[in-house]
Design a protein around this motif. Structure first.
Motif, PDB file in Angstrom:
ATOM      1  N   MET A   1       0.704  -1.158   0.036  1.00 54.95           N
ATOM      2  CA  MET A   1      -0.004   0.086  -0.060  1.00 54.95           C
ATOM      3  C   MET A   1       0.810   1.582   0.151  1.00 54.95           C
ATOM      4  O   MET A   1       0.528   2.273  -0.628  1.00 54.95           O
ATOM      5  CB  MET A   1      -1.019  -0.071   1.177  1.00 54.95           C
ATOM      6  CG  MET A   1      -1.859   1.097   1.121  1.00 54.95           C
ATOM      7  SD  MET A   1      -3.470   0.811   0.115  1.00 54.95           S
ATOM      8  CE  MET A   1      -4.266  -0.389   0.749  1.00 54.95           C
ATOM      9  N   THR A   2       2.054   1.099   0.606  1.00 56.97           N
ATOM     10  CA  THR A   2       2.637   2.358   0.701  1.00 56.97           C
ATOM     11  C   THR A   2       3.344   2.619  -0.572  1.00 56.97           C
ATOM     12  O   THR A   2       3.419   3.842  -1.115  1.00 56.97           O
ATOM     13  CB  THR A   2       4.140   2.267   1.874  1.00 56.97           C
ATOM     14  OG1 THR A   2       3.359   1.872   3.030  1.00 56.97           O
ATOM     15  CG2 THR A   2       4.778   3.299   1.669  1.00 56.97           C
ATOM     16  N   ARG A   3       3.768   1.609  -1.464  1.00 57.13           N
ATOM     17  CA  ARG A   3       4.427   2.015  -2.596  1.00 57.13           C
ATOM     18  C   ARG A   3       3.448   2.514  -3.448  1.00 57.13           C
ATOM     19  O   ARG A   3       3.327   3.357  -4.589  1.00 57.13           O
ATOM     20  CB  ARG A   3       5.216   0.650  -3.393  1.00 57.13           C
ATOM     21  CG  ARG A   3       6.057   0.265  -2.656  1.00 57.13           C
ATOM     22  CD  ARG A   3       6.838  -0.886  -3.060  1.00 57.13           C
ATOM     23  NE  ARG A   3       8.051  -1.277  -2.443  1.00 57.13           N
ATOM     24  CZ  ARG A   3       8.681  -2.402  -2.744  1.00 57.13           C
ATOM     25  NH1 ARG A   3       8.420  -3.097  -3.847  1.00 57.13           N
ATOM     26  NH2 ARG A   3       9.725  -2.886  -2.061  1.00 57.13           N
ATOM     27  N   SER A   4       1.980   2.163  -3.493  1.00 56.15           N
ATOM     28  CA  SER A   4       0.848   2.342  -4.263  1.00 56.15           C
ATOM     29  C   SER A   4       0.481   4.030  -3.973  1.00 56.15           C
ATOM     30  O   SER A   4       0.454   4.639  -4.963  1.00 56.15           O
ATOM     31  CB  SER A   4      -0.366   1.674  -3.991  1.00 56.15           C
ATOM     32  OG  SER A   4      -1.338   2.037  -4.691  1.00 56.15           O
ATOM     33  N   ILE A   8       0.967   7.020  -6.683  1.00 61.11           N
ATOM     34  CA  ILE A   8      -0.296   7.969  -6.710  1.00 61.11           C
ATOM     35  C   ILE A   8       0.541   9.539  -6.662  1.00 61.11           C
ATOM     36  O   ILE A   8      -0.015  10.384  -7.450  1.00 61.11           O
ATOM     37  CB  ILE A   8      -1.192   7.700  -5.919  1.00 61.11           C
ATOM     38  CG1 ILE A   8      -1.961   6.300  -6.261  1.00 61.11           C
ATOM     39  CG2 ILE A   8      -2.388   8.656  -6.017  1.00 61.11           C
ATOM     40  CD1 ILE A   8      -2.908   5.773  -5.339  1.00 61.11           C
ATOM     41  N   SER A   9       1.379   9.716  -5.666  1.00 57.09           N
ATOM     42  CA  SER A   9       1.600  11.028  -5.407  1.00 57.09           C
ATOM     43  C   SER A   9       2.625  11.374  -6.633  1.00 57.09           C
ATOM     44  O   SER A   9       2.892  12.596  -6.846  1.00 57.09           O
ATOM     45  CB  SER A   9       2.634  10.990  -4.156  1.00 57.09           C
ATOM     46  OG  SER A   9       1.733  10.800  -2.992  1.00 57.09           O
ATOM     47  N   THR A  14      -0.675   3.748 -13.048  1.00 49.97           N
ATOM     48  CA  THR A  14      -0.548   2.306 -13.449  1.00 49.97           C
ATOM     49  C   THR A  14       0.284   1.696 -12.560  1.00 49.97           C
ATOM     50  O   THR A  14       0.214   0.399 -12.195  1.00 49.97           O
ATOM     51  CB  THR A  14      -0.095   2.244 -14.963  1.00 49.97           C
ATOM     52  OG1 THR A  14       1.117   3.036 -15.081  1.00 49.97           O
ATOM     53  CG2 THR A  14      -1.054   2.741 -15.872  1.00 49.97           C
ATOM     54  N   GLY A  15       1.366   2.186 -12.199  1.00 61.63           N
ATOM     55  CA  GLY A  15       2.384   1.728 -11.101  1.00 61.63           C
ATOM     56  C   GLY A  15       1.538   1.420  -9.837  1.00 61.63           C
ATOM     57  O   GLY A  15       1.907   0.594  -9.013  1.00 61.63           O
ATOM     58  N   ALA A  16       0.712   2.443  -9.634  1.00 57.21           N
ATOM     59  CA  ALA A  16      -0.091   2.151  -8.045  1.00 57.21           C
ATOM     60  C   ALA A  16      -0.871   0.821  -8.380  1.00 57.21           C
ATOM     61  O   ALA A  16      -0.965   0.251  -7.375  1.00 57.21           O
ATOM     62  CB  ALA A  16      -0.994   3.520  -8.131  1.00 57.21           C
ATOM     63  N   MET A  17      -1.645   0.638  -9.402  1.00 59.73           N
ATOM     64  CA  MET A  17      -2.577  -0.492  -9.815  1.00 59.73           C
ATOM     65  C   MET A  17      -1.805  -1.754  -9.779  1.00 59.73           C
ATOM     66  O   MET A  17      -2.053  -2.776  -9.112  1.00 59.73           O
ATOM     67  CB  MET A  17      -3.108  -0.195 -10.890  1.00 59.73           C
ATOM     68  CG  MET A  17      -4.413   0.709 -11.114  1.00 59.73           C
ATOM     69  SD  MET A  17      -5.711   0.521  -9.828  1.00 59.73           S
ATOM     70  CE  MET A  17      -6.583  -0.843 -10.821  1.00 59.73           C
ATOM     71  N   ARG A  18      -0.587  -1.650  -9.966  1.00 57.30           N
ATOM     72  CA  ARG A  18       0.294  -2.784  -9.816  1.00 57.30           C
ATOM     73  C   ARG A  18       0.724  -3.152  -8.784  1.00 57.30           C
ATOM     74  O   ARG A  18       0.640  -4.268  -8.299  1.00 57.30           O
ATOM     75  CB  ARG A  18       1.720  -2.722 -10.813  1.00 57.30           C
ATOM     76  CG  ARG A  18       1.587  -3.028 -12.200  1.00 57.30           C
ATOM     77  CD  ARG A  18       2.758  -3.051 -13.106  1.00 57.30           C
ATOM     78  NE  ARG A  18       3.198  -1.804 -13.395  1.00 57.30           N
ATOM     79  CZ  ARG A  18       4.034  -1.036 -13.092  1.00 57.30           C
ATOM     80  NH1 ARG A  18       5.240  -1.414 -12.500  1.00 57.30           N
ATOM     81  NH2 ARG A  18       4.330   0.296 -13.674  1.00 57.30           N
ATOM     82  N   TYR A  27      -6.192   6.079  -1.178  1.00 59.00           N
ATOM     83  CA  TYR A  27      -5.508   7.341  -1.210  1.00 59.00           C
ATOM     84  C   TYR A  27      -6.566   8.365  -1.410  1.00 59.00           C
ATOM     85  O   TYR A  27      -6.580   9.625  -0.911  1.00 59.00           O
ATOM     86  CB  TYR A  27      -4.649   7.281  -2.455  1.00 59.00           C
ATOM     87  CG  TYR A  27      -3.645   8.414  -2.248  1.00 59.00           C
ATOM     88  CD1 TYR A  27      -2.524   8.629  -1.991  1.00 59.00           C
ATOM     89  CD2 TYR A  27      -4.217   9.741  -3.460  1.00 59.00           C
ATOM     90  CE1 TYR A  27      -1.694   9.822  -2.156  1.00 59.00           C
ATOM     91  CE2 TYR A  27      -3.286  10.924  -3.183  1.00 59.00           C
ATOM     92  CZ  TYR A  27      -2.115  10.969  -2.791  1.00 59.00           C
ATOM     93  OH  TYR A  27      -1.267  12.111  -2.966  1.00 59.00           O
ATOM     94  N   THR A  28      -7.690   8.381  -2.257  1.00 60.68           N
ATOM     95  CA  THR A  28      -8.817   9.088  -2.274  1.00 60.68           C
ATOM     96  C   THR A  28      -9.506   9.474  -1.269  1.00 60.68           C
ATOM     97  O   THR A  28      -9.821  10.434  -0.792  1.00 60.68           O
ATOM     98  CB  THR A  28      -9.800   8.703  -3.424  1.00 60.68           C
ATOM     99  OG1 THR A  28      -8.868   8.408  -4.547  1.00 60.68           O
ATOM    100  CG2 THR A  28     -10.786   9.566  -3.563  1.00 60.68           C
TER     101      THR A  28
END
Length: 81
Positions: A1-4, A8-9, A14-18, A27-28
């Motif tokens: 979750m932290t990497r996601s 996002i930041s 697409t990286g966040a979804m991976r 995040y939202t």
């Protein structure tokens, strides 16, 4: 979750979804919760804006939990292979 969250930041959705599918919703949720808390502190009697924001936050919480559970089941299925 932290990497996601970090992806996002950096606007790398697409990286966040991976990393984690629920990361975008979480995040939202965090951003909306911060906005809600600021509005709540600034309003005196509970502004009319607070109810729709609170409903939106609740909907995003439910979506986040559902996506996290689906993500977990997919992960568990892939590990069995």
């Amino acid at each position: 979750m932290t990497r996601s969250f970090v992806s996002i930041s950096h606007f790398d959705f697409t990286g966040a979804m991976r990393y984690n599918m629920a990361g975008i919703f979480a995040y939202t949720w965090c951003v909306l919760e911060i906005i809600y808390r600021i509005l709540r502190v600034l309003s005196k009697n509970g502004s009319v804006l607070l109810k729709p924001v609170r409903y939106l936050i609740n909907i995003i919480i439910v979506i986040t939990v559902v996506v996290a559970l689906v993500n977990w089941e997919i992960f568990r299925y892939l590990i069995k292979w």
